[in-house]
Design a protein around this motif. Structure first.
Motif, PDB file in Angstrom:
ATOM      1  N   LYS A 353       0.855  -1.191   0.000  1.00 25.61           N
ATOM      2  CA  LYS A 353       0.000   0.000   0.000  1.00 25.61           C
ATOM      3  C   LYS A 353       0.891   1.241   0.000  1.00 25.61           C
ATOM      4  N   ASN A 354       0.518   2.236  -0.765  1.00 26.90           N
ATOM      5  CA  ASN A 354       1.337   3.454  -0.849  1.00 26.90           C
ATOM      6  C   ASN A 354       1.564   4.089   0.512  1.00 26.90           C
ATOM      7  N   GLU A 355       0.526   4.092   1.349  1.00 22.22           N
ATOM      8  CA  GLU A 355       0.650   4.751   2.649  1.00 22.22           C
ATOM      9  C   GLU A 355       1.579   4.005   3.605  1.00 22.22           C
ATOM     10  N   ASP A 356       1.912   2.751   3.283  1.00 23.30           N
ATOM     11  CA  ASP A 356       2.784   1.969   4.165  1.00 23.30           C
ATOM     12  C   ASP A 356       4.258   2.030   3.761  1.00 23.30           C
ATOM     13  N   ARG A 357       4.570   2.660   2.622  1.00 30.54           N
ATOM     14  CA  ARG A 357       5.953   2.639   2.154  1.00 30.54           C
ATOM     15  C   ARG A 357       6.884   3.447   3.052  1.00 30.54           C
ATOM     16  N   ASN A 358       6.428   4.605   3.551  1.00 31.28           N
ATOM     17  CA  ASN A 358       7.251   5.378   4.477  1.00 31.28           C
ATOM     18  C   ASN A 358       7.423   4.643   5.796  1.00 31.28           C
ATOM     19  N   SER A 359       6.361   3.986   6.243  1.00 27.48           N
ATOM     20  CA  SER A 359       6.445   3.204   7.482  1.00 27.48           C
ATOM     21  C   SER A 359       7.449   2.066   7.339  1.00 27.48           C
ATOM     22  N   LEU A 360       7.486   1.463   6.143  1.00 21.68           N
ATOM     23  CA  LEU A 360       8.433   0.373   5.908  1.00 21.68           C
ATOM     24  C   LEU A 360       9.866   0.877   6.011  1.00 21.68           C
ATOM     25  N   LEU A 361      10.133   2.060   5.473  1.00 23.28           N
ATOM     26  CA  LEU A 361      11.476   2.618   5.569  1.00 23.28           C
ATOM     27  C   LEU A 361      11.879   2.826   7.022  1.00 23.28           C
ATOM     28  N   GLU A 362      10.934   3.293   7.831  1.00 24.74           N
ATOM     29  CA  GLU A 362      11.221   3.484   9.252  1.00 24.74           C
ATOM     30  C   GLU A 362      11.466   2.148   9.945  1.00 24.74           C
ATOM     31  N   MET A 363      10.692   1.133   9.575  1.00 23.65           N
ATOM     32  CA  MET A 363      10.860  -0.203  10.160  1.00 23.65           C
ATOM     33  C   MET A 363      12.237  -0.763   9.844  1.00 23.65           C
ATOM     34  N   ILE A 364      12.692  -0.568   8.620  1.00 26.43           N
ATOM     35  CA  ILE A 364      13.987  -1.109   8.202  1.00 26.43           C
ATOM     36  C   ILE A 364      15.129  -0.397   8.914  1.00 26.43           C
ATOM     37  N   LYS A 365      14.978   0.926   9.099  1.00 27.58           N
ATOM     38  CA  LYS A 365      16.019   1.706   9.762  1.00 27.58           C
ATOM     39  C   LYS A 365      16.102   1.414  11.253  1.00 27.58           C
ATOM     40  N   SER A 366      14.965   1.086  11.856  1.00 32.76           N
ATOM     41  CA  SER A 366      14.948   0.854  13.309  1.00 32.76           C
ATOM     42  C   SER A 366      15.686  -0.436  13.637  1.00 32.76           C
ATOM     43  N   PRO A 367      16.390  -0.473  14.778  1.00 35.72           N
ATOM     44  CA  PRO A 367      17.101  -1.701  15.162  1.00 35.72           C
ATOM     45  C   PRO A 367      16.112  -2.830  15.395  1.00 35.72           C
ATOM     46  N   PRO A 368      16.408  -4.033  14.942  1.00 38.97           N
ATOM     47  CA  PRO A 368      15.475  -5.147  15.112  1.00 38.97           C
ATOM     48  C   PRO A 368      15.356  -5.561  16.569  1.00 38.97           C
ATOM     49  N   THR A 369      14.189  -6.055  16.938  1.00 41.44           N
ATOM     50  CA  THR A 369      14.067  -6.655  18.255  1.00 41.44           C
ATOM     51  C   THR A 369      14.941  -7.909  18.264  1.00 41.44           C
ATOM     52  N   ILE A 370      15.475  -8.234  19.422  1.00 38.34           N
ATOM     53  CA  ILE A 370      16.377  -9.388  19.503  1.00 38.34           C
ATOM     54  C   ILE A 370      15.651 -10.660  19.089  1.00 38.34           C
ATOM     55  N   ALA A 371      14.427 -10.818  19.596  1.00 39.70           N
ATOM     56  CA  ALA A 371      13.652 -12.021  19.301  1.00 39.70           C
ATOM     57  C   ALA A 371      12.868 -11.852  18.010  1.00 39.70           C
ATOM     58  N   LEU A 372      12.572 -12.961  17.364  1.00 45.37           N
ATOM     59  CA  LEU A 372      11.788 -13.001  16.140  1.00 45.37           C
ATOM     60  C   LEU A 372      10.885 -14.219  16.237  1.00 45.37           C
ATOM     61  N   PHE A 373       9.576 -14.020  16.092  1.00 47.82           N
ATOM     62  CA  PHE A 373       8.657 -15.158  16.217  1.00 47.82           C
ATOM     63  C   PHE A 373       8.462 -15.782  14.835  1.00 47.82           C
ATOM     64  N   VAL A 374       8.808 -17.056  14.743  1.00 50.31           N
ATOM     65  CA  VAL A 374       8.656 -17.786  13.490  1.00 50.31           C
ATOM     66  C   VAL A 374       7.449 -18.703  13.606  1.00 50.31           C
ATOM     67  N   ASP A 375       6.475 -18.484  12.757  1.00 51.31           N
ATOM     68  CA  ASP A 375       5.223 -19.237  12.766  1.00 51.31           C
ATOM     69  C   ASP A 375       5.482 -20.653  12.243  1.00 51.31           C
ATOM     70  N   PRO A 376       5.175 -21.684  13.018  1.00 50.80           N
ATOM     71  CA  PRO A 376       5.435 -23.057  12.558  1.00 50.80           C
ATOM     72  C   PRO A 376       4.608 -23.456  11.349  1.00 50.80           C
ATOM     73  N   ARG A 377       3.519 -22.748  11.092  1.00 48.28           N
ATOM     74  CA  ARG A 377       2.687 -23.064   9.937  1.00 48.28           C
ATOM     75  C   ARG A 377       3.365 -22.678   8.625  1.00 48.28           C
ATOM     76  N   GLU A 378       4.442 -21.894   8.710  1.00 42.69           N
ATOM     77  CA  GLU A 378       5.097 -21.397   7.503  1.00 42.69           C
ATOM     78  C   GLU A 378       6.461 -22.025   7.283  1.00 42.69           C
ATOM     79  N   VAL A 379       6.743 -23.096   7.999  1.00 41.97           N
ATOM     80  CA  VAL A 379       8.044 -23.741   7.868  1.00 41.97           C
ATOM     81  C   VAL A 379       8.065 -24.616   6.609  1.00 41.97           C
TER      82      VAL A 379
END
Length: 379
Positions: A353-379
């Motif tokens: 979505k066009n309105e989410d592209r700026n938010s995505l840039l901010e998400m990428i620039k922000s430091p990642p949380t240490i943990a990452l939840f991996v959904d077992p349904r997508e393995v």
């Protein structure tokens, strides 16, 4: 007949099942230098997505030939995007193109069509995961489809031995009721990136074997939390599909055979043997690993040994797989064999979505949380 005549449409079980299974058998997964993984879907090509809330499979057809396939699933997850921190995401997986039809734009067209389906279902972001060294996948998604590198995860693989792992008597274990497990996950992991909003459905699924906690012996589990504790859940992926290793280096085959011989000849030494990955095998996926307290690392390792002992009693479970954030120190406490594991599983994402592209840039620039939840349904 040219490649402009390729038709992209939804999967039809009655018409396509056998042809998709044949395509899966002809397509390899993984880098050539470590050997290929072949997938056996046990007669159900949509087995990897059918436990997701919303899903779809697309096929590419050229004349009477099925030449490509991809799958997608949709869910609501935690994404640190103020002000709501929740997003509807579409996951792309299982992209396969028949070997004779590769590098002709078929994979590109399959993904574009799947993105159209995501957009029609109000998806905010599409994402996918690939090994860092998968050059073809990287070129397709990043260079051609404008996905951006988002997070890096580590896939940790531990082979299952016939020998039971030693469990320390210093710790106690408890299997939680689903309601308690869901409450704990929402309390402690709901802010973790990609935490699924429907965690209760995952825990209640028949493939989820349960959730366990470990804590020091002498302390209690109840109204208050122990001084140190750890938690994890187990998903039986082997009930959905099997894997088989092909084209592995001869040194790997020799090491496997020699380790199995040593285990038989000298059982007293308790030397772990590598299972026969050249035959179809199942695996357990460990997800939702959480820990607190000074002894939590040891508790995680002990819980992993408990899972290993569960797996050793299973007929065809030959590996235990876990995926954690690339910078998560959990990887130091989860038993795994380095040469079987993938230290850099690259997650790439794209705003739909066009309105989410700026938010995505901010998400990428922000430091990642240490943990990452991996959904077992997508393995």
């Amino acid at each position: 007949m040219g490649y402009e005549d390729v038709i992209i449409r939804s999967y039809n079980a009655q018409k396509d099942r056998a042809r998709v299974e044949d395509l899966e058998r002809r397509c390899e997964v993984g880098p050539a230098e470590r050997g290929f993984l072949f997938t056996d879907t046990l007669g159900d090509p949509i087995c990897r997505i059918k436990n997701s809330p919303v899903y779809n499979m697309l096929v590419a057809e050229l004349g009477d030939q099925l030449v490509g396939v991809t799958q997608g699933s949709i869910k609501l997850v935690t994404v640190h995007k103020p002000p709501k921190n929740l997003a509807r995401v579409g996951y792309i997986l299982g992209l396969r193109v028949a070997p004779l039809y590769r590098r002709r734009g078929i994979g590109f067209r399959l993904v574009i069509k799947l993105e159209d389906w995501f957009i029609a279902n109000a998806v905010d972001y599409a994402y996918m995961a690939t090994e860092k060294d998968n050059e073809a996948s990287f070129k397709l998604f990043v260079d051609k489809l404008s996905y951006v590198k988002f997070r890096t995860a580590a896939i940790l693989v531990n082979p299952v031995s016939h020998q039971m792992s030693r469990i320390s008597s210093k710790f106690e274990f408890e299997k939680l009721e689903v309601e308690e497990a869901e409450s704990l996950y929402r309390k402690f992991m709901s802010s973790t990136e990609f935490f699924p909003n429907d965690i209760g459905n995952i825990l209640r699924n028949k493939l989820s074997l349960g959730t366990w906690v470990a804590y020091p012996r002498g302390e209690s589990w109840g109204a208050t939390f122990p001084s140190s504790w750890a938690m994890l859940s187990v998903w039986n992926s082997g009930e959905l599909f099997k894997l088989r290793l092909g084209n592995a280096p001869s040194s790997c085959l020799m090491y496997t055979q020699s380790s199995q011989l040593m285990e038989k000849l000298f059982p007293c030494f308790k030397l772990p043997a590598i299972p026969d990955f050249w035959q179809p095998f199942g695996f357990y996926f460990v997800y939702g690993v959480y820990r607190e307290g000074p002894l939590s690392g040891k508790l995680v390792r002990t819980l992993c040994r408990l899972v290993h002992n569960m797996a050793s009693k299973s007929k065809d479970c030959k590996a235990i797989v876990t995926e954690v954030g690339g910078s998560d120190t959990l990887r130091h406490h989860i038993p795994h064999w380095k040469f079987l594991s993938c230290p850099q599983d690259l997650w790439c994402i794209k705003a739909l979505k066009n309105e989410d592209r700026n938010s995505l840039l901010e998400m990428i620039k922000s430091p990642p949380t240490i943990a990452l939840f991996v959904d077992p349904r997508e393995v």
